[in-house]
Design a protein around this motif. Sequence first.
Motif, PDB file in Angstrom:
ATOM      1  N   GLU A 181       0.913   7.212  10.390  1.00  0.00           N
ATOM      2  CA  GLU A 181       0.326   6.501   9.658  1.00  0.00           C
ATOM      3  C   GLU A 181      -0.274   7.177   8.432  1.00  0.00           C
ATOM      4  O   GLU A 181      -0.979   8.018   8.482  1.00  0.00           O
ATOM      5  CB  GLU A 181      -0.408   5.728  10.311  1.00  0.00           C
ATOM      6  CG  GLU A 181      -0.077   4.684  11.302  1.00  0.00           C
ATOM      7  CD  GLU A 181      -0.958   3.706  11.831  1.00  0.00           C
ATOM      8  OE1 GLU A 181      -2.059   3.482  11.396  1.00  0.00           O
ATOM      9  OE2 GLU A 181      -0.787   2.854  12.834  1.00  0.00           O
ATOM     10  N   HIS A 182      -0.009   6.556   7.223  1.00  0.00           N
ATOM     11  CA  HIS A 182      -0.760   7.022   6.062  1.00  0.00           C
ATOM     12  C   HIS A 182      -0.943   5.941   5.074  1.00  0.00           C
ATOM     13  O   HIS A 182      -0.714   4.814   5.154  1.00  0.00           O
ATOM     14  CB  HIS A 182       0.299   7.881   5.503  1.00  0.00           C
ATOM     15  CG  HIS A 182       1.695   7.248   5.175  1.00  0.00           C
ATOM     16  ND1 HIS A 182       1.841   6.370   3.888  1.00  0.00           N
ATOM     17  CD2 HIS A 182       2.958   7.168   5.763  1.00  0.00           C
ATOM     18  CE1 HIS A 182       2.948   5.827   4.228  1.00  0.00           C
ATOM     19  NE2 HIS A 182       3.804   6.330   5.091  1.00  0.00           N
ATOM     20  N   PRO A 183      -1.996   6.396   4.064  1.00  0.00           N
ATOM     21  CA  PRO A 183      -2.534   5.369   3.332  1.00  0.00           C
ATOM     22  C   PRO A 183      -1.253   4.792   2.279  1.00  0.00           C
ATOM     23  O   PRO A 183      -0.235   5.662   2.123  1.00  0.00           O
ATOM     24  CB  PRO A 183      -3.549   6.080   2.287  1.00  0.00           C
ATOM     25  CG  PRO A 183      -3.692   7.338   2.876  1.00  0.00           C
ATOM     26  CD  PRO A 183      -2.682   7.517   4.042  1.00  0.00           C
ATOM     27  N   ASP A 184      -1.349   3.681   1.724  1.00  0.00           N
ATOM     28  CA  ASP A 184      -0.331   3.217   0.450  1.00  0.00           C
ATOM     29  C   ASP A 184      -0.104   4.307  -0.172  1.00  0.00           C
ATOM     30  O   ASP A 184      -1.207   4.589  -1.102  1.00  0.00           O
ATOM     31  CB  ASP A 184      -0.650   2.034   0.193  1.00  0.00           C
ATOM     32  CG  ASP A 184       0.179   1.439  -1.092  1.00  0.00           C
ATOM     33  OD1 ASP A 184       1.278   1.267  -0.520  1.00  0.00           O
ATOM     34  OD2 ASP A 184      -0.134   1.439  -2.061  1.00  0.00           O
ATOM     35  N   PRO A 185       0.978   4.876  -0.753  1.00  0.00           N
ATOM     36  CA  PRO A 185       1.265   5.987  -1.513  1.00  0.00           C
ATOM     37  C   PRO A 185       0.777   5.710  -2.873  1.00  0.00           C
ATOM     38  O   PRO A 185       0.299   6.198  -3.858  1.00  0.00           O
ATOM     39  CB  PRO A 185       2.420   6.421  -1.489  1.00  0.00           C
ATOM     40  CG  PRO A 185       2.950   5.621  -0.084  1.00  0.00           C
ATOM     41  CD  PRO A 185       2.180   4.660   0.284  1.00  0.00           C
ATOM     42  N   VAL A 186       1.102   4.318  -3.527  1.00  0.00           N
ATOM     43  CA  VAL A 186       0.934   3.946  -4.882  1.00  0.00           C
ATOM     44  C   VAL A 186      -0.734   3.889  -5.059  1.00  0.00           C
ATOM     45  O   VAL A 186      -1.297   4.284  -5.915  1.00  0.00           O
ATOM     46  CB  VAL A 186       1.464   2.600  -5.171  1.00  0.00           C
ATOM     47  CG1 VAL A 186       1.113   1.977  -6.570  1.00  0.00           C
ATOM     48  CG2 VAL A 186       2.993   2.730  -5.198  1.00  0.00           C
ATOM     49  N   ALA A 187      -1.308   3.097  -4.202  1.00  0.00           N
ATOM     50  CA  ALA A 187      -2.796   2.878  -4.240  1.00  0.00           C
ATOM     51  C   ALA A 187      -3.578   4.340  -4.030  1.00  0.00           C
ATOM     52  O   ALA A 187      -4.817   4.445  -4.652  1.00  0.00           O
ATOM     53  CB  ALA A 187      -3.246   1.918  -3.122  1.00  0.00           C
ATOM     54  N   TYR A 188      -3.071   5.306  -3.158  1.00  0.00           N
ATOM     55  CA  TYR A 188      -3.757   6.368  -3.044  1.00  0.00           C
ATOM     56  C   TYR A 188      -3.722   7.271  -4.066  1.00  0.00           C
ATOM     57  O   TYR A 188      -4.733   7.938  -4.660  1.00  0.00           O
ATOM     58  CB  TYR A 188      -3.212   6.899  -1.736  1.00  0.00           C
ATOM     59  CG  TYR A 188      -3.841   8.368  -1.442  1.00  0.00           C
ATOM     60  CD1 TYR A 188      -5.113   8.378  -0.730  1.00  0.00           C
ATOM     61  CD2 TYR A 188      -3.443   9.594  -2.069  1.00  0.00           C
ATOM     62  CE1 TYR A 188      -5.652   9.514  -0.164  1.00  0.00           C
ATOM     63  CE2 TYR A 188      -4.361  10.813  -1.629  1.00  0.00           C
ATOM     64  CZ  TYR A 188      -5.438  10.802  -0.664  1.00  0.00           C
ATOM     65  OH  TYR A 188      -5.965  11.975  -0.462  1.00  0.00           O
TER      66      TYR A 188
END
Length: 319
Positions: free
Chosen positions: A219-226
């Motif tokens: 699981e990872h943060p949303d790439p665009v938002a991050y």
Amino acid sequence: MSVEATTERVLRLLALLQRRPSWTAAELATELRVTDRSIRRDVERLRALGYPVHATAGVGGGYQLGAGTRLPPLLLDDEEAIATAVSLRLAAGGTVAGAGEAALRALAKLDQVMPSRLRAEVRAVHGATETLVGPAVEIDAEVLVTLARACRDAVRVRFRYAGRDGEERERTVEPVRMVTTGRRWYLMARDVDRDDWRTFRLDRMREVVATTWRFRASEHPDPVAYVQRSVTGAPYRYLARVRVHARPEQVRELVPPQVGWVEDDRDGWCVLVVGGDDLDWLAAHVARLGFESQVLEPPELREAAALLARRLAAMAGAD
């Protein structure tokens, strides 16, 4: 049947195969108003020309146009041809090293075979359009391909990375996604040595190599938002939070994603988060939005806003 009619039917068959992933023989025969046997013969003609048409037997079987060892000619309808030509013109001034020249070559080939009526439409769109962009940093196309494959195959990547201090250090990461702001490219990845998520600018990478070490995607943060939060806040001395009396979409239209991000609030307000090294610039930037605003943090920004207000009042000749 004449050679011309057969050729026309084969081209129509190719266009159908390019339109969607899979067709049954019966569907193709209905579209072309021929027999299943004619479809099988036309498929063999396409294969002889180098088009890899795959056939699957069974109830759910059918024909599918696959990938070959080289790119075969494509059949485009009017809308697709115009969209492709316009995109190629824009790509000619893009941020990927070498892509501009490749786009110009592809555009020249397309322009040569495009009907004059479509060529006129494309040139009209191009002639009526100007692109307003800041200076962009070119990225090596091989770096893009290497990172894209690593993201797809979930393999670790090693590279040398130049920090803001200019010193290069070797990094090993587990890449998730690349994000572009239009001017710069970024990679979101888990830094193996630091065991945390990081954002890396592609133009600061050197000696990029994909390893054979596969990793299990987690699981990872949303790439665009991050990436947006990283490029907006991390490089700057100040990170301001300002409550704005406007709908979030109104503020997003005025604030580029690489400059700030917008959070929903309530009662017709939203919160703008924007980074900067100069408080006077931040105060003026928020004021130029034209909405009623309230500084939440930092306190120094309130002082800068008050000073800006006094200067504007003096400029207007207010008592």
